[in-house]
Motif scaffolding. Structure first.
Motif, PDB file in Angstrom:
ATOM      1  N   MET A 148       0.843  -1.178   0.000  1.00  0.00           N
ATOM      2  CA  MET A 148       0.000   0.000   0.000  1.00  0.00           C
ATOM      3  C   MET A 148       0.881   1.231   0.000  1.00  0.00           C
ATOM      4  O   MET A 148       0.627   2.172  -0.699  1.00  0.00           O
ATOM      5  N   CYS A 149       1.925   1.201   0.851  1.00  0.00           N
ATOM      6  CA  CYS A 149       2.868   2.312   0.844  1.00  0.00           C
ATOM      7  C   CYS A 149       3.850   2.047  -0.290  1.00  0.00           C
ATOM      8  O   CYS A 149       3.850   0.997  -0.910  1.00  0.00           O
ATOM      9  N   GLY A 150       4.718   3.012  -0.551  1.00  0.00           N
ATOM     10  CA  GLY A 150       5.708   2.836  -1.611  1.00  0.00           C
ATOM     11  C   GLY A 150       7.107   3.036  -1.075  1.00  0.00           C
ATOM     12  O   GLY A 150       7.354   3.899  -0.230  1.00  0.00           O
ATOM     13  N   ILE A 151       8.029   2.188  -1.563  1.00  0.00           N
ATOM     14  CA  ILE A 151       9.441   2.296  -1.189  1.00  0.00           C
ATOM     15  C   ILE A 151      10.250   2.594  -2.452  1.00  0.00           C
ATOM     16  O   ILE A 151       9.991   1.999  -3.500  1.00  0.00           O
ATOM     17  N   VAL A 152      11.223   3.473  -2.336  1.00  0.00           N
ATOM     18  CA  VAL A 152      12.209   3.667  -3.396  1.00  0.00           C
ATOM     19  C   VAL A 152      13.573   3.776  -2.720  1.00  0.00           C
ATOM     20  O   VAL A 152      13.683   4.352  -1.620  1.00  0.00           O
ATOM     21  N   ALA A 153      14.603   3.254  -3.354  1.00  0.00           N
ATOM     22  CA  ALA A 153      15.965   3.416  -2.836  1.00  0.00           C
ATOM     23  C   ALA A 153      16.925   3.466  -4.009  1.00  0.00           C
ATOM     24  O   ALA A 153      16.625   2.964  -5.101  1.00  0.00           O
ATOM     25  N   TYR A 154      18.075   4.082  -3.748  1.00  0.00           N
ATOM     26  CA  TYR A 154      19.069   4.230  -4.826  1.00  0.00           C
ATOM     27  C   TYR A 154      20.466   4.177  -4.241  1.00  0.00           C
ATOM     28  O   TYR A 154      20.729   4.702  -3.145  1.00  0.00           O
ATOM     29  N   ILE A 155      21.385   3.567  -4.989  1.00  0.00           N
ATOM     30  CA  ILE A 155      22.800   3.635  -4.646  1.00  0.00           C
ATOM     31  C   ILE A 155      23.584   3.709  -5.964  1.00  0.00           C
ATOM     32  O   ILE A 155      23.320   2.956  -6.901  1.00  0.00           O
ATOM     33  N   GLY A 156      24.526   4.658  -6.041  1.00  0.00           N
ATOM     34  CA  GLY A 156      25.292   4.792  -7.280  1.00  0.00           C
ATOM     35  C   GLY A 156      25.987   6.136  -7.344  1.00  0.00           C
ATOM     36  O   GLY A 156      26.078   6.852  -6.362  1.00  0.00           O
ATOM     37  N   ARG A 157      26.439   6.448  -8.579  1.00  0.00           N
ATOM     38  CA  ARG A 157      27.281   7.627  -8.757  1.00  0.00           C
ATOM     39  C   ARG A 157      26.491   8.935  -8.740  1.00  0.00           C
ATOM     40  O   ARG A 157      27.045   9.997  -8.569  1.00  0.00           O
ATOM     41  N   GLN A 158      25.179   8.875  -8.946  1.00  0.00           N
ATOM     42  CA  GLN A 158      24.383  10.113  -8.954  1.00  0.00           C
ATOM     43  C   GLN A 158      23.922  10.465  -7.536  1.00  0.00           C
ATOM     44  O   GLN A 158      23.943   9.627  -6.644  1.00  0.00           O
ATOM     45  N   ASP A 159      23.472  11.720  -7.369  1.00  0.00           N
ATOM     46  CA  ASP A 159      22.828  12.069  -6.104  1.00  0.00           C
ATOM     47  C   ASP A 159      21.472  11.368  -6.052  1.00  0.00           C
ATOM     48  O   ASP A 159      20.732  11.350  -7.045  1.00  0.00           O
ATOM     49  N   ALA A 160      21.160  10.824  -4.889  1.00  0.00           N
ATOM     50  CA  ALA A 160      19.956   9.989  -4.790  1.00  0.00           C
ATOM     51  C   ALA A 160      18.667  10.814  -4.829  1.00  0.00           C
ATOM     52  O   ALA A 160      17.652  10.352  -5.370  1.00  0.00           O
ATOM     53  N   ALA A 161      18.686  12.019  -4.265  1.00  0.00           N
ATOM     54  CA  ALA A 161      17.420  12.729  -4.014  1.00  0.00           C
ATOM     55  C   ALA A 161      16.534  12.893  -5.253  1.00  0.00           C
ATOM     56  O   ALA A 161      15.333  12.560  -5.187  1.00  0.00           O
ATOM     57  N   PRO A 162      17.063  13.372  -6.405  1.00  0.00           N
ATOM     58  CA  PRO A 162      16.150  13.539  -7.554  1.00  0.00           C
ATOM     59  C   PRO A 162      15.553  12.211  -8.019  1.00  0.00           C
ATOM     60  O   PRO A 162      14.385  12.159  -8.416  1.00  0.00           O
ATOM     61  N   ILE A 163      16.355  11.145  -7.942  1.00  0.00           N
ATOM     62  CA  ILE A 163      15.857   9.827  -8.364  1.00  0.00           C
ATOM     63  C   ILE A 163      14.774   9.341  -7.393  1.00  0.00           C
ATOM     64  O   ILE A 163      13.731   8.815  -7.795  1.00  0.00           O
ATOM     65  N   LEU A 164      15.012   9.564  -6.118  1.00  0.00           N
ATOM     66  CA  LEU A 164      14.028   9.145  -5.112  1.00  0.00           C
ATOM     67  C   LEU A 164      12.731   9.932  -5.278  1.00  0.00           C
ATOM     68  O   LEU A 164      11.632   9.363  -5.205  1.00  0.00           O
ATOM     69  N   MET A 165      12.851  11.244  -5.514  1.00  0.00           N
ATOM     70  CA  MET A 165      11.635  12.065  -5.648  1.00  0.00           C
ATOM     71  C   MET A 165      10.830  11.637  -6.881  1.00  0.00           C
ATOM     72  O   MET A 165       9.607  11.550  -6.825  1.00  0.00           O
TER      73      MET A 165
END
Ligand code: AGP
Length: 605
Positions: free
Chosen positions: A1-18
């Motif tokens: 029901m809720c949503g999860i997103v996560a990121y790891i890598g060379r880019q900044d995570a925030a824009p990808i997470l948003m």
């Protein structure tokens, strides 16, 4: 029901997470938050309300990776800033996002409180952050593994450790977690919709699995520590399919996509030469299918209702006794599972908890299940291991429209297939195959007549209660019409078998209570006209969804659809009712794509 997103890598995570959160917002939407690791510290932002509230809160150019993010649909604790995810331990070293419900949270909370931990939220999820911090372990993986051993319940989690930013750890028990494999970067989400802009290569975790995710790859293992091997799947969704295009609402876009969606459901499955259909994913030989004595269809909400249409199609065309039941009821009544019954689980998302539990009940007792599912590689699809994919494309609006239609089409394919193995004649098979081929254009013709619905929608929008009635498969159409209306317009809408009206609900009919009558021109036409007369005699307003032809009764509004083969008519009769619900909601100014209190995929009990 809720949503999860996560990121790891060379880019900044925030824009990808948003971006991922915006994609997932349709799943749950009372609060949102994210945490990124920067310089061995967590930077954490969270707020009640929509993802756009979080956007306003974030500093410009927020730097850091890895990162985790969440949209919430409250289960434990009211929607508020403090209950929004991520949650951290006391030292703000570990941050966690969690979908699901930790069942022993109260006991664990009491233990941790006795040890001096101060809780900052009312959630069950915060318990996990403190537990992870309390574990004597030299890696994040070991700490998460040890903490999860103490937990009962359902979870999909992503965890970061500010002091060890080289990896993030995710785990799954009853709540989906999907890894997206990029080029020296990795993505994680609870729903493929959040991944498709970045990668088409995905890995679904199984229940009881943990993954350590680094920028350059991942390792999976069981909770007990045994390594597991995962083969990436290629997603068939394109990123453009996730946008609204020129439409104001996803619901309207998805209604409009139906001709194409039906074409995809049918693609490669019609065999006009043998007057039948071909369903490669069934993985059951003709002999095995001939041994099926009964069919039981299980699903929730619209999936259940599409199953009711499916049951009628199967009984009519294959003459196999078939029955649909809400999966949520089935799983609780200790059902008898019969070896010669085929159980069919229906789910758009493939993640609905009650439907999955019903499949597990069937297979645990030795029964055979097959799935009619939209989301490829989803939990229910994998639990069944065989079935029919809808290929309807992503459905973002909380209410089902195109997947309802495509499910009914998939059942038509199944019914014809089963029928042609039995007594369905070549002539009848030929007519049905031709009718299925014609369906997309017929749906397009109904959609082109959208304007006719406008005045009817405006008048229905003014009522407090609306009844929907129909007979046989027309009753299933009425059920779906009522469900759609109540979900998006918040009006009280109720469906009744037309034949049952005089056994009670007729008492409620008056000039302020309109009835939408589903009136196919079939052998029950005259009986349905009698029902209309009964309503008329009580001065109840009447709106019809019917097929062209003479009509001797006065009505307040008329929606016409072209005729198909009689067995397929319900599919067409449903389309104007989707548009009606959409237009009524527009007239009432309700939130259409994300109705209050609802979430797209109900992954909790
Ligand atoms: C339909 O409009 C609903 N929002 C809901 O009833 C839905 O069909 C149900 O929750 C089942 O979902 P599923 O198809 O993803 O299993």
């Amino acid at each position: 029901m809720c949503g999860i997103v996560a990121y790891i890598g060379r880019q900044d995570a925030a824009p990808i997470l948003m971006e991922g959160l915006h994609r997932l917002e349709y799943r749950g939407y009372d609060s949102a938050g994210l945490a990124v690791v920067r310089g061995a510290a967590l930077r954490l932002y969270k707020t009640q309300g929509k993802v756009r509230n979080l956007e306003h809160l974030l500093p410009q150019g927020l730097k850091g990776s890895p990162g985790i993010a969440h949209t919430r649909w409250a289960t434990h604790g009211e929607p508020s800033d403090r209950n929004a995810h991520p949650h951290t331990d006391a030292a703000s070293r570990y941050a966690i996002v969690h979908n699901g419900i930790i069942e022993n949270a109260a006991a664990l909370r009491a233990q941790l409180t006795a040890q001096g931990v101060e809780f900052r939220s009312d959630t069950d999820s915060e318990v996990l952050a403190h537990l992870i911090a309390a574990m004597p372990a030299d890696t994040l993986e070991k700490a998460v593994r040890a903490a999860l051993q103490l937990v009962t319940g359902a979870y999909g989690i992503a965890v970061v450790d500010a002091e060890r930013p080289e990896a993030l750890v995710v785990a799954r028990q009853g709540s989906p977690v999907i890894l997206g494999v990029g080029d020296r970067e990795m993505f994680v989400a609870s729903d493929a919709a959040a991944l498709v802009r970045h990668t088409q290569s995905v890995v679904h975790l199984d229940d009881g699995e943990i993954a350590v995710v680094r920028a350059d790859g991942f390792e999976t293992s069981t909770l007990e520590g045994g390594p597991t091997v995962k083969v990436p799947l290629v997603l068939e969704w394109q990123a453009e399919a996730l946008g609204k295009g020129d439409f104001a609402h996803f619901m309207h876009k998805e209604i409009a996509e139906q001709p194409e969606a039906i074409r995809r459901t049918l693609s490669g499955r019609l065999e006009p030469r043998f007057q039948t259909t071909h369903l490669g994913g069934l993985e059951m030989a003709a002999r095995e299918l001939l041994e099926v004595r009964r069919i039981k269809i299980l699903g929730c909400g619209s999936a259940y209702i599409a199953g009711c249409i499916g049951a009628q199609l199967i009984e009519q065309l294959a003459r196999i006794p078939a029955h649909a039941e809400p999966a949520s009821e089935f799983r609780y009544r200790n059902p008898v599972i019969e070896p010669d019954t085929l159980y069919v689980a229906v789910s758009q998302s493939g993640e609905t908890f009650d439907t999955l539990a019903a499949v597990q009940e069937v297979t645990r007792k030795g029964g055979r299940a097959l799935g009619v599912v939209n989301a490829v590689g989803s939990t229910i699809a994998r639990a069944c291991g065989r079935g029919i994919y809808l290929h309807a494309g992503p459905e973002i609006a909380v209410v089902s429209t195109k997947t309802f239609t495509c499910t009914a089409v998939a059942f038509a394919l199944l019914a014809i297939h089963l029928g042609r193995l039995r007594d369905l004649s070549t002539g009848h098979g030929e007519r049905l195959v031709a009718a299925l081929e014609a369906l997309p254009d017929q749906v397009a013709a109904i959609l082109a007549n959208d304007a006719a619905i406008e005045p009817i929608a405006r008048s229905i929008a003014g009522y407090h209660d609306v009844y929907f009635v129909g007979r046989a498969a027309g009753y299933a159409v009425a059920m779906e019409g009522a469900l759609k209306l109540k979900e998006v317009s918040y009006q009280h809408a109720e469906a009744y078998p037309a034949s049952e009206l005089k056994h009670g609900p007729l008492a409620l009919i008056d000039p302020q209570t309109p009835t939408v009558v589903v009136l196919p021109r079939d052998e029950l036409f005259a009986k349905n006209v009698s029902t209309i007369e009964e309503i008329r005699a009580r001065r109840g307003p009447i709106y019809l969804v019917t097929q062209p032809g003479p009509l001797a009764v006065a009505v307040d509004g008329l929606l016409e659809v072209p005729s198909s083969e009689p067995e397929l008519d319900p599919i067409l009769l449903n389309i104007p009712l989707q548009l009606l619900a959409y237009r009524v909601a527009l007239a009432r100014g309700t939130e259409i794509d994300q109705p209050r209190n609802l979430a797209k995929s109900v992954t909790v009990e």
